[in-house]
Design an enzyme around this catalytic site. Structure first.
Site, mmCIF file in Angstrom:
data_model
loop_
_atom_site.group_PDB
_atom_site.id
_atom_site.type_symbol
_atom_site.label_atom_id
_atom_site.label_comp_id
_atom_site.label_asym_id
_atom_site.label_seq_id
_atom_site.Cartn_x
_atom_site.Cartn_y
_atom_site.Cartn_z
ATOM 1 C CD GLU A 132 -61.985 20.016 -37.752
ATOM 2 O OE1 GLU A 132 -61.776 18.917 -38.276
ATOM 3 O OE2 GLU A 132 -61.303 20.471 -36.822
ATOM 4 N N GLY A 140 -55.296 14.273 -36.991
ATOM 5 C CA GLY A 140 -55.988 14.398 -38.272
ATOM 6 C C GLY A 140 -57.486 14.369 -38.070
ATOM 7 C CB SER A 141 -60.247 13.685 -40.410
ATOM 8 O OG SER A 141 -59.885 12.400 -40.865
ATOM 9 C CB THR A 142 -63.282 12.902 -35.975
ATOM 10 O OG1 THR A 142 -62.826 13.950 -35.101
ATOM 11 C CG2 THR A 142 -64.107 11.926 -35.160
ATOM 12 C CB CYS A 151 -57.432 20.646 -34.512
ATOM 13 S SG CYS A 151 -55.771 20.828 -33.889
ATOM 14 C CB VAL A 160 -58.386 9.269 -40.675
ATOM 15 C CG1 VAL A 160 -57.089 8.469 -40.597
ATOM 16 C CG2 VAL A 160 -58.772 9.487 -42.134
ATOM 17 N N GLY A 161 -59.247 8.927 -37.520
ATOM 18 C CA GLY A 161 -58.924 8.516 -36.149
ATOM 19 C C GLY A 161 -59.735 7.304 -35.715
ATOM 20 C CD GLU A 207 -54.888 17.562 -31.953
ATOM 21 O OE1 GLU A 207 -56.090 17.850 -32.207
ATOM 22 O OE2 GLU A 207 -53.923 18.059 -32.537
ATOM 23 C CE LYS A 266 -49.499 8.936 -43.923
ATOM 24 N NZ LYS A 266 -49.353 10.064 -44.862
HETATM 25 P P1 NAI Z 1 -56.898 13.005 -42.865
HETATM 26 O O1 NAI Z 1 -57.307 12.641 -41.488
HETATM 27 O O2 NAI Z 1 -57.278 12.092 -43.986
HETATM 28 O O3 NAI Z 1 -55.273 13.146 -42.909
HETATM 29 C C1 NAI Z 1 -54.426 13.201 -41.781
HETATM 30 C C2 NAI Z 1 -53.312 12.165 -41.912
HETATM 31 O O4 NAI Z 1 -53.885 10.862 -41.877
HETATM 32 C C3 NAI Z 1 -52.507 12.230 -43.218
HETATM 33 O O5 NAI Z 1 -51.150 11.944 -42.959
HETATM 34 C C4 NAI Z 1 -53.118 11.107 -44.022
HETATM 35 O O6 NAI Z 1 -52.231 10.585 -44.996
HETATM 36 C C5 NAI Z 1 -53.403 10.078 -42.959
HETATM 37 N N1 NAI Z 1 -54.400 9.064 -43.306
HETATM 38 C C6 NAI Z 1 -55.496 9.212 -44.110
HETATM 39 N N2 NAI Z 1 -56.168 8.058 -44.200
HETATM 40 C C7 NAI Z 1 -55.488 7.143 -43.438
HETATM 41 C C8 NAI Z 1 -55.687 5.773 -43.111
HETATM 42 N N3 NAI Z 1 -56.719 5.090 -43.602
HETATM 43 N N4 NAI Z 1 -54.809 5.176 -42.291
HETATM 44 C C9 NAI Z 1 -53.758 5.855 -41.767
HETATM 45 N N5 NAI Z 1 -53.513 7.138 -42.043
HETATM 46 C C10 NAI Z 1 -54.366 7.785 -42.860
HETATM 47 O O7 NAI Z 1 -57.380 14.464 -43.148
HETATM 48 P P2 NAI Z 1 -57.767 15.131 -44.580
HETATM 49 O O8 NAI Z 1 -58.549 14.148 -45.381
HETATM 50 O O9 NAI Z 1 -56.542 15.644 -45.194
HETATM 51 O O10 NAI Z 1 -58.702 16.351 -44.138
HETATM 52 C C11 NAI Z 1 -60.108 16.195 -44.020
HETATM 53 C C12 NAI Z 1 -60.642 16.938 -42.827
HETATM 54 O O11 NAI Z 1 -60.056 16.380 -41.641
HETATM 55 C C13 NAI Z 1 -60.321 18.409 -42.761
HETATM 56 O O12 NAI Z 1 -61.211 19.174 -43.491
HETATM 57 C C14 NAI Z 1 -60.434 18.661 -41.281
HETATM 58 O O13 NAI Z 1 -61.787 18.841 -40.925
HETATM 59 C C15 NAI Z 1 -59.932 17.393 -40.650
HETATM 60 N N6 NAI Z 1 -58.509 17.513 -40.251
HETATM 61 C C16 NAI Z 1 -58.211 17.803 -38.948
HETATM 62 C C17 NAI Z 1 -56.897 18.001 -38.578
HETATM 63 C C18 NAI Z 1 -56.513 18.346 -37.184
HETATM 64 O O14 NAI Z 1 -55.492 19.021 -36.963
HETATM 65 N N7 NAI Z 1 -57.226 17.895 -36.169
HETATM 66 C C19 NAI Z 1 -55.790 17.923 -39.532
HETATM 67 C C20 NAI Z 1 -56.204 17.543 -40.861
HETATM 68 C C21 NAI Z 1 -57.524 17.365 -41.177
HETATM 69 MG MG MG Z 2 -58.579 12.044 -45.620
#
Ligand code: NAI
Ligand code: MG
Length: 455
Positions: free
Chosen positions: A358, A208-210, A264, A212-213, A230, A155
């Site tokens: 972050e 992704g974000s902590t 990240c 959502v993790g 991660e 996804k």
């Molecule tokens: P996010 O964590 O929401 O998105 C990352 C992925 O998770 C996307 O594919 C999204 O569709 C998916 N996702 C979102 N909610 C979900 C859920 N409930 N269940 C399963 N999958 C879900 O990140 P977002 O909102 O785009 O960015 C917010 C902040 O997160 C950024 O400002 C940054 O600080 C951090 N981030 C860190 C990343 C990294 O590489 N470690 C990458 C992206 C964001």
């Molecule tokens: Mg998000």
């Protein structure tokens, strides 16, 4: 499939594509296809699975220009960076093509017979990836998952689904059977959440974000899914007074402005020994001002726009947070486009949100330190622990500090974080599990112990 995904080009705010958003039903169908494809894929002889991964690498390599352009436009990154990333995608599949024939077990001396272990694939694995390095981060998971004999449902982030959708076609063109690689382009809380709760998905690999993790780990607990995470970072770039200050100052912008800071591994805290902080900032300033922000298709651009209006607003508000002031900054184009200038914050209070959170944008907070012990204390004073850099000419000190930092990957006199052949992942709330390197397949296999009685 009622909702639409509107995919934008962040440099222009123009619509690149409108797609139907995959919902729970489409995720269930993709999982079913992956389940159906599993027996044949896992039963392939190791050398045949290796050959399939080499064919996949070759097909992606043929399509590098096309993929790089998709990624540059959709993720807003300079074309040269996108091309380099696609090269890493190819290298990742080539590296993991070496693994099907190396998934070895052990023989263990026991009474009355012989015991040995084998590695089995987990089954169907769900890969949820972000928008900052869309296909690259997907490949870090796809390579070991497929090498170990799993089938996958990927996804991509809702903001950047285009390279993953093209990749799904490339996998078929490379000769992988339908159902081995499935892509569902949908929203996180709908499609992503369904993948995480699905009882037939054995594992979720997430970047992704902590926040959502945390949700994913909690939901996955219901079905005892394997999870690797991660997550975010707030890494330190530590400059000691004895470092090659000119070299460190020329490199420091890349440590945090690369990919517009949406990384990240971004070293978003610049720790400088107090005795040289003024000198270092005056060496740094011209590099920051010369850091060219522009259209990703402009070959001069060193940095593109941020990914979205939401991300730009988040970066702007953290930059303007209490306790932080702008020392100097570069320039950025006027809109349209989600532009933000490279920005250096100093002085910054230790408890400012600009230091604690972050930012995920081209913003760095300068924090002076007195000595080695102080540097380590400040660097570790965060919930995160992903990367970091140490600049010094004292080799023993570099190694002492490297061992003392609570962080998963770091570099000495360099900004580098990621290589196909070395493990990558975080300490503390930057996540758990390691990607890349020779052990990544461990996270996509179960160990099975077989005892053969000889008496
Ligand atoms: P996010 O964590 O929401 O998105 C990352 C992925 O998770 C996307 O594919 C999204 O569709 C998916 N996702 C979102 N909610 C979900 C859920 N409930 N269940 C399963 N999958 C879900 O990140 P977002 O909102 O785009 O960015 C917010 C902040 O997160 C950024 O400002 C940054 O600080 C951090 N981030 C860190 C990343 C990294 O590489 N470690 C990458 C992206 C964001
Ligand atoms: Mg998000």
């Amino acid at each position: 499939m009622s909702e639409l995904l509107t995919v934008l080009e962040p440099a222009t705010e123009a619509v690149l594509e409108e797609l139907p958003a995959a919902g729970a039903e489409e995720v269930d169908e993709a999982v079913e296809r992956a389940r159906a494809a599993l027996p044949a894929w896992r039963a392939l002889a190791p050398n045949a699975r290796a050959a399939a991964l080499r064919a996949l690498a070759a097909r992606v390599e043929d399509a590098i220009d096309e993929l790089a352009l998709i990624e540059a436009r959709n993720a807003g990154k300079p074309l040269a960076s996108a091309r380099g990333e696609m090269g890493m995608v190819v290298d990742t599949f080539r590296y993991y093509a070496g693994m099907p024939e190396r998934l070895m077990g052990e023989t263990i001396p026991v009474a009355g017979g012989q015991a040995f272990t084998v590695r089995e694939p987990l089954g169907v694995v769900g890969l949820i990836v972000p928008w900052n390095f869309p296909l690259t981060i997907a490949a870090w998971k796809l390579g070991p998952a497929l090498a170990a004999g799993n089938t996958v449902v990927l996804k991509p982030a809702e903001l950047t689904p285009l390279s993953a959708l093209r990749f799904e076609q490339l996998a078929l063109e490379a000769g992988l059977a339908p159902g081995v690689v499935n892509v569902v382009a949908g929203y996180g809380p709908v499609a992503g959440a369904r993948l995480v709760e699905h009882p037939d998905v054995a594992k979720i690999a997430f970047t992704g974000s902590t926040a959502v993790g945390r949700t994913i780990a909690a939901t996955a607990a219901q079905t005892i899914k394997r999870v690797t995470l991660e997550l975010g970072g707030k890494s330190a770039n530590i400059i000691f007074a004895d470092a090659d200050l000119e070299k460190a100052a020329a490199a420091a912008p890349w440590a945090v402005f690369d990919n517009a800071g949406q990384d990240c591994c971004a070293r978003s805290r610049l720790l400088v020994q107090a005795s040289v902080v003024d000198e270092f900032l005056s060496l740094l300033q011209p590099h920051v001002e010369a850091f060219k922000v522009g259209d990703p298709l402009d070959p001069e651009a060193m940095m593109g726009p941020l990914i979205s209006a939401r991300q730009r607003d988040r970066v702007a508000s953290l930059t303007a947070a209490e306790g932080a002031s702008v020392a100097f900054r570069g320039s950025a184009p006027e809109g349209p486009g989600f532009w933000f200038p490279p920005t250096v914050l100093a002085p910054v209070a230790a408890d400012s949100p600009a230091v604690r959170e972050e930012i995920f944008g081209p913003v760095v907070a300068v924090i002076p330190f007195s000595d080695e012990e102080d540097a380590v204390r400040i660097a570790n004073d965060t919930i995160y622990g992903l990367s970091g850099s140490i600049w010094t000419r004292d080799g023993a000190r570099a190694l002492r500090v490297a061992r003392a930092l609570e962080t998963g990957v770091l570099s000495i006199n360099s900004n580098s974080s990621v290589r196909v052949s070395t493990p990558f992942g975080g300490f503390k709330q930057s996540g758990y599990g390691r990607e890349l390197g020779p052990h990544a397949t461990d996270a996509y296999t179960e160990i099975k112990t077989i005892y053969y009685a000889t008496t």
